[in-house]
Design an enzyme around this catalytic site. Sequence first.
Site, PDB file in Angstrom:
ATOM      1  N   CYS A 134     -12.897   6.979   4.948  1.00 29.74           N
ATOM      2  CA  CYS A 134     -13.728   7.406   6.075  1.00 29.74           C
ATOM      3  C   CYS A 134     -14.502   6.173   6.529  1.00 29.74           C
ATOM      4  CB  CYS A 134     -14.641   8.565   5.670  1.00 29.74           C
ATOM      5  SG  CYS A 134     -15.803   8.140   4.352  1.00 29.74           S
ATOM      6  N   ARG A 135     -15.640   6.353   7.118  1.00 31.35           N
ATOM      7  CA  ARG A 135     -16.417   5.193   7.593  1.00 31.35           C
ATOM      8  C   ARG A 135     -17.060   4.432   6.437  1.00 31.35           C
ATOM      9  NH1 ARG A 135     -21.667   4.412   9.097  1.00 31.35           N
ATOM     10  NH2 ARG A 135     -22.098   6.615   8.951  1.00 31.35           N
TER      11      ARG A 135
END
Length: 190
Positions: A81-82
């Site tokens: 994810c980020r």
Amino acid sequence: MTSTNEMPISKTKSVKQNRLKILDPASLKTLIDQQAVALIDVREPAEHAGEKIPGSILVPLSSFDPTKVPTRSGQPTVLYCRTGNRSAQAAQKLFASGVSEVTHLEGGLSAWVKMGYPTQVNKTAPISLMRQVQIAAGSLVVIGTVLGAFVSPWFLILSGFVGSGLVFAGISDTCALGMLIAKMPWNQRV
């Protein structure tokens, strides 16, 4: 190709202990170069459309279904994810479905970019979800303050509510406004 850490996951129901393996960006880059990994992006569609690691497959956390996570025989499946928070949450869902070993990218896309590794960037994608949340929350605070000053002090409750929501989001790493904005039609483009 080595995992840098393994974190035991508490509250497991099986005899075999679930393990969350953490892969550093350099090791993931090696696996990608060897075409020896199934890379799963658990961010939302607008985030994936804006910037992604080449070859990644989107399976958003907001609608995460462990049966939809593609696997490649003999190859590890790596979630990202980020920053690594949402991929760890997706890993928990995989553990709950019976998967005993899950790997995720340490530091997420942010760490990948920091190392200077390539990403696919789409300049026509919607602005980032974080910026959309900032615009929406800021607008609500300004509206509440202006209406509170010129119409009725009761409108100041709106500003207080939004501020409290932002504090809660910061503490819990869960943003209700962000989840709502992620479901908007302009953020569903892939």
